[in-house]
Each structure stands twice: as structure tokens, then as C-alpha cells.
Design a protein around this motif. Structure first.
Motif, short mmCIF file in Angstrom:
data_model
loop_
_atom_site.label_atom_id
_atom_site.label_comp_id
_atom_site.label_asym_id
_atom_site.label_seq_id
_atom_site.Cartn_x
_atom_site.Cartn_y
_atom_site.Cartn_z
N SER A 32 24.70 47.60 38.67
CA SER A 32 25.00 46.32 39.28
C SER A 32 26.46 46.28 39.70
N PRO A 33 26.77 45.68 40.84
CA PRO A 33 28.16 45.67 41.31
C PRO A 33 29.05 44.81 40.44
N ALA A 34 30.28 45.17 40.32
CA ALA A 34 31.27 44.37 39.59
C ALA A 34 32.66 44.76 40.09
N LEU A 35 33.59 43.85 39.94
CA LEU A 35 34.96 44.05 40.39
C LEU A 35 35.91 43.97 39.20
N PRO A 36 37.10 44.55 39.34
CA PRO A 36 38.10 44.38 38.28
C PRO A 36 38.58 42.94 38.24
N ARG A 37 39.25 42.60 37.17
CA ARG A 37 39.74 41.23 37.00
C ARG A 37 40.75 40.86 38.07
N SER A 38 40.60 39.68 38.63
CA SER A 38 41.55 39.14 39.59
C SER A 38 41.33 37.64 39.70
N ALA A 39 42.39 36.88 39.72
CA ALA A 39 42.29 35.43 39.78
C ALA A 39 41.70 34.98 41.11
N PRO A 40 40.84 33.97 41.12
CA PRO A 40 40.31 33.43 42.38
C PRO A 40 41.33 32.51 43.04
#
Length: 229
Positions: free
Chosen positions: A72-80
Motif C-alpha cells: 500500500s502506498p505511503a509517504l514519509p512524515r510531512s506537515a500538511p
């Protein structure tokens, strides 16, 4: 969410998340282990054969390797930084939400009707886990950013622009309404193996005596893709 006087009643459940999710996840892992002993069976020897020799059988075709499921796709942590929901004309900046002295989540400022917030100590939108985004349905001065949140349909898209220059695109799975006095914490905030999003606001009937809405509207969505901003 309604105005600020109602928020501390409507969204305290937002933070009864991490420990409950961890405990549920640990229980599921434990119960998935099969501890029963392995049974073995003694093979029966074949009967004696006196027939003439026959040609050896053709070698069996090698089995095709099992296809591994797509991760499943996922991204590293980053503030919206910005939330866009084209179907309900939402285009709003983010603010960080913190806890008050009693451990409840502070709501977005009631004097800004076009503002959404996320719990900055929790999962960021696009990370693996459940990211929580909250917004007002109205304020004392009129309709607010999540007024039409309940109108979303499965398949609608939610776009979150992030500080790292990516746009996380989520696909809506369902929109559900829950009574505030029977809010399903585990269902909304429970652990998940993929990147998911929860959009939450107030809904249902407004109780004038309590000065609060009786329900919460929750949008469940999952990360579908991402692209550069």
C-alpha cells in the motif's frame, strides 16, 4: 464541529487514540499465531510391483511463483499545508492542533471559518496510519469549512498539499455519522496498515440546551496516489 463552546464536547475523542490502537493491534497479532503442535503422519510403504519397467514420466512443470501483493502506498512524515476537496468547494489552510490542560484537543480558531486543523503530534496525512483532520461545520457568524462534509460520496477525492512539496490524493471510502455519546474510537482511530485519512466535524441535531451538535460526521479515506505540488 460547531463553535468553540461546543468543540471541547464534540472532539475530545480525537485523542483517545494511540494507546487504544496499540493495544488492539498487539492483541490481533497475538491471536493470529497458531500455537498448536504440528501433526506428522508416517508414510505407508507401497506394495511390491512385478510389472515391466515403463518410460520415466516427463518432469513436472515448475510451479509459477506466487504473486506478492502490491504494497500500500505511503509517504514519509510531512506537515500538511492546504486541504482541497473539489466536490464541496473546500480550499483551506491548515493549523496545528494541540491539547488543552485537561488533555482535550483544542479546536481550530472559531473566528476563521475557512480553516482546518490536524493534531500535530499524530500521524501526518500521507503517512502510514490514520491522520485526523478536524474543521467546523459552522461558527457563531455562519457556515464554516466543513458545512457540506456529509455530502461526500465514495470515490470523491481529497487532496492534501504537504510541506515537502507533495500532494497526497485520498479517495473517500465512506461517510458515516456517529452519536457523540457513543463514538466508536477504535473504528475511527484504530491502527491501520495503510495511509488513511479521517475528516471530522459536527453533525446531526443541534441541542440548544447543551449548545452542541449531538453527532459527529466522519469521512473515511485512503491514500490513492501522490504527485508534486
Amino acid at each position: 464541529m460547531g463553535d468553540q463552546t461546543t468543540e471541547n464536547k464534540g472532539v475530545p475523542v480525537l485523542l483517545r487514540v494511540a494507546m487504544a490502537a496499540t493495544a488492539v493491534g498487539a492483541l490481533l497479532v497475538y491471536n493470529s499465531v497458531d500455537a498448536s503442535p504440528v501433526q506428522t503422519q508416517q508414510a505407508t510403504p507401497p506394495p511390491a510391483v512385478t510389472a515391466v519397467a515403463t518410460a520415466p514420466a516427463a518432469p513436472a512443470e515448475p510451479a509459477a511463483p506466487a504473486e506478492e501483493p502490491e504494497p500500500s502506498p505511503a509517504l514519509p512524515r510531512s506537515a500538511p499545508t492546504r486541504l482541497k476537496i473539489p466536490q464541496i468547494a473546500v480550499n483551506a489552510p491548515f493549523t496545528d492542533l494541540t491539547l488543552d490542560a485537561s488533555g482535550m484537543l483544542n479546536a481550530p480558531a472559531p473566528d476563521n471559518k475557512n480553516l482546518v486543523g490536524w493534531y500535530a503530534a499524530g500521524t501526518s496525512p500521507g503517512e502510514r496510519g490514520s491522520a485526523v483532520v478536524a474543521g467546523h461545520v459552522d461558527t457563531r457568524t455562519g457556515p464554516a469549512v466543513f458545512l457540506l462534509l456529509r455530502m461526500l460520496l465514495p470515490g470523491n477525492k481529497v487532496e492534501v498539499t504537504r510541506a515537502d512539496g507533495t500532494v497526497a490524493v485520498f479517495s473517500v471510502d465512506s461517510v458515516q455519522t456517529f452519536p457523540k455519546d457513543a463514538f466508536p474510537d477504535a473504528k475511527v482511530y484504530g491502527g491501520t496498515g495503510r495511509a488513511e485519512l479521517r475528516l471530522i466535524t459536527c453533525g446531526g441535531t443541534y441541542d440548544k440546551k447543551r449548545k452542541d451538535y449531538l453527532d459527529n460526521v466522519v469521512v473515511f479515506a485512503h491514500l490513492e496516489s501522490w504527485h508534486k505540488a
